[in-house]
Each structure stands twice: as structure tokens, then as C-alpha cells.
Enzyme design. Sequence first.
Site: not given
Ligand code: GLN
Length: 560
Positions: A35, A37, A157, A166, A206-207, A257, A398, A422, A525, A527
Amino acid sequence: MREDDSTISNRPDGSTSNDSPRFIIITGGVLSGLGKGIAGASIGHLLSTRYKVIPIKCDGYLNTDPGTMNPIEHGEVFVLDDGSEVDMDFGHYERYLNCTCTKEQSLTMGKVFTAVQEKERRGDYLGKTVQFIPHVTDLIIEKFKKAAEGSDIAIIEIGGTVGDIENELFIEAARQLAIEVGRKNSLFVHLTYVPYLDNVKELKSKPTQISVKQLLERGISPDMIICRSNRPITDVIKRKISIFCNVSEESVFSGHDLEYTYDLPELLYDQGIIKKLNKYLDLELDPEPKLLWPALISNIRHPENEITIAICGKYTALEDSYASIFEALTHCSAHTKSKINIRMIETTNIKNEEDAKVKLQDVDGMIVPGGFGDRGTEGKIQLIRYARENDIPFLGICLGLQLATIEFARDVCGIEDADSEEFNQYAGSKIIAYLPGQHKGIDMGGTLRLGSYEAHLDSSSKIYDIYGKESIVYERHRHRYEVNPEFHDILKKNGLSLAGFSPDKRLVEFICLEDHPYFVATQAHPELKSKLEKPAPLFLGLAKAAIMHRHAFQKEMQAN
Ligand code: GLN
């Protein structure tokens, strides 16, 4: 050890002007996935009470960005306003710092190498042999500085753990950057793991000692160590780490935690991190800043309601693939004082109404999240139909909007062959179709519509109210297909509210059913922009509707 803590200083002092940004470099040791981030974002959260803080994330992989990586392997792909697809840690940073990040802040080795190659082809290296040091490291430093422009503090980060091949170049670049900007302008924070051994009933340092040694081999002496563990780090262990790792005892922090990761800023604050940050970086943070989060987290700890929200998805194997959705629901918990139980529903085996009923019988709300490909989509359509017909609060995100539209077209409009291009290229009625020319540019993920887009809301719709009567809203997108404009009229005529459009009225951004308790979906989206201080409106609306649903259910039970 920092000279201001005690005697020894093993780093040259660049003593540059303090008007330029300071850099905090976060490295990790022992294990990945501890974690970094969240740790970086928590420090950033405290700093952002006074300063403009921006994150920079370095990932050692050779992909340009995580856009094409499987979410099961890599977790959620986070999308920024500018349309770049970035590591999910950006989600933490935006949530903790209340900032909006840009593509310059996401650095992958893939991007770095491409830039070096381009420079080489342009002849910028003037016939020199192009080498990892100085050419690649210089370019990384240049990118660090460019990204940090205009900020007071940049938190860099570095992904993975010290010792991973890498990430070596990022670490080396950070070391050189620290020399260049001077010790009052740079700070190294190392996140490590302190395991608890059951057989001896002891925490083991130690780690941590070994991982700090690995850092020292690379010329970096950490200024602060944050110890991840499954229990609080004792003073004895802090002392031990201090002695063996060359940091003062007050610079060793317990990062054990927590029930909620949003508690981490307060945990670090309680251990005196503000004093240390002020001292090391010559800052003027309020020693007792007013933290808004403890009160919100207390609402989550002492809920007055309990609801169950189903997430009907495909990537149920790795919860990280829905990270921002979980976060958005946590934000809703804080604002509705409710415990939200999350039920993951795998949809591949849902074939009919009966199956859907079984899955949803004790659920108060459901989310159909974003996704790609057709696996499990018919099951999701069954669940959406059940939610629509049985007044179960529903939020489609979406792909969720696309499936809700297909379901409505089939069942309400009678278009039996309604489908998405799709899933079936030869579908008779492509309700969801690819509309060329809707994305901002070919470079950003090819044919995907990515990033923040403006939507105009219909002021007579529920969505407008849910968004606090805003008529123009911005949400982030990541999808290829759209509701086909040829079908807008028939959908509307049959009662689907096309509640929000792109400014040119061509793209459907929001749909809802005005006579359902909560049947709402968006092509975006939401969220991705949800914050603990301000949950995404559509999620908050779902949580509130789910609480009503639960109350109605309880009343019914009492009546019987
Ligand atoms: N697969 C769908 C599209 O490409 C929805 C994509 C998604 O839900 N982010 O439009």
C-alpha cells in the site's frame, strides 16, 4: 540520518531556493502490495491541508499505460479527466488529495523508453552513445520536474520493491534528483513490512533492516520508515529499526492494518508526522490541522442502517478490479450512516427470472458495473429485468447502461433482436453500436471514448435532482459503444427517460425510469470522481434508495 535529527549527514546539501517544488520519494521494501499508494496519499492528505500537492507514480513495466492490461492481473484501470488510463493508485491520490491528476504524472518505463527512442531518432543525443545513465535517468528527472511544475510538493511513488530490476532507473533518478534539489527539498520515505511471528509472539524487524540495506546500496538513506504490519509496531521495534536503519526513532511510524484505510492520515498524525515533515522539508503545516475525515469515518463505524448492495460482474475474482466502486460505496456509508454489505454476483450462470430472483431476494440495491466482452451479459440482463419489474434500486455503469437499454428495448419496446454490436456484430437491431468519430483522438486508446465529457441534463428528470439540480455535469468515460441514435425515439416513446445527452444531443449519457424508485444508469464512470467528502451523486442516490427499500421490506415483515 537527517542532520537535523542527530549528527551524521551522508547527503550533500544542494540548498536551492525553496520556491521550487519539494519532492517526497516513496519506495517500498520486502513485499509488494503493502500500500505505498495509500501511504503516499495519506502523507499527501496531511500536506494538502496547506500546500498544493501532486502525485507522480512510476511503474517499471514496459506497457505505455495499464489500459490494455487485464484487470484481473493489474486491478482497475483508472481514467483521468484528460483521458489517460493510469494505475489504480491514482484513484487513491485523487481521493486523498482532492486533486485532479494529468497524464504527465503517470510514468511507466514503457513511456520513458519510447521518449528516449524518439529523442535518439530525432538526433537529440548528437551522436553520443545512448545509455541508461545519464540519458534515461536524465529524462526521468526531466519528467519528474515537468510534472511537479506549479505544485508545492510532489510525491513520487516508485512502484514495486527496492531490488526489482525494472525500477532501478527510477530509484537512481530519484537519488540524483534529491542531490540536485537539496535536502530541504527532498525526503525519502520507505514503506516496509514487519511480520509478526506467532511461534515466538514477536514482531520481526529483520526484513526491514535488509530492505533498508538494499536502499543504502543504491545510495539512498531513508528519512522516514513506515512499517506495515498486522498489529501496532511497539516502541521496542521502533527503537531497533531506528538503530539498525539509521533513522531517528520518531521517524519510524507504525502503519498497521486499519479497519479503514482512510484512518491512516490520522494514525500518522497521531505519531507526530506533521512535526517531522515541517522540520525536514522546512514547511509550515499547522501542527494541529482540522481533519475532516475522522467524523466521517465515525459515521461508518457507528451505522444506523444496514443495507446489502449487489455488484453483478465478471471480474469477481479480483476485487481490485472494482476498487473505485467499493470506495464510492464507502463514501456513501459515511454520508448515510449505513453499513453497506457488498454481495458479488457472478452472472454467467443466471439464465432466467427464477435464477435472478434467487440472487436478488434479500438485496436492497444492485450495481451493474462496467465491463468488456459478452460473457455473463445475458445473466446481467435477467438481473436488470428483475430489478426493473420488482422496484429494486439499480445503478448501471457504462456497460450497465448499455445492458439496461437492451433489456428495455427487448422487453418493453418489443425489439426482440436488440443487442450490442460488441456482443453480436450481425445483430438485427444494434441498440448499442459503435459510432465512429466520438472519441477525442486516436492516440488515446484507439477507438475508446476516454476522459471527462460534458453532459446536459434534462431538468424534468430524476437525474437532474440527484445531481443537485445541476444542468451541466462532467463525468469520466472509458468505452467504445454508444446508444444508437436511430433508436432514441422508440426508447423514449416507450417510457425510457433519456435524461442526459452530450452537448450535440447525439450521445446518451444518462437514462432513468421516472416511475421506478431508483432505476438509473450512466454511460460514464461516476465512481472515478467520488470522494469521502463528496460521494458521487448517483451512488449516494442508490444508497438512499436502498435504505428506503430496506425500510419498506422491514415494515412488510412486521406487518406479516
Ligand atoms: N464494453 C462497453 C464499451 O466498450 C462498455 C465499457 C465499459 O463498461 N467501460 O462500450
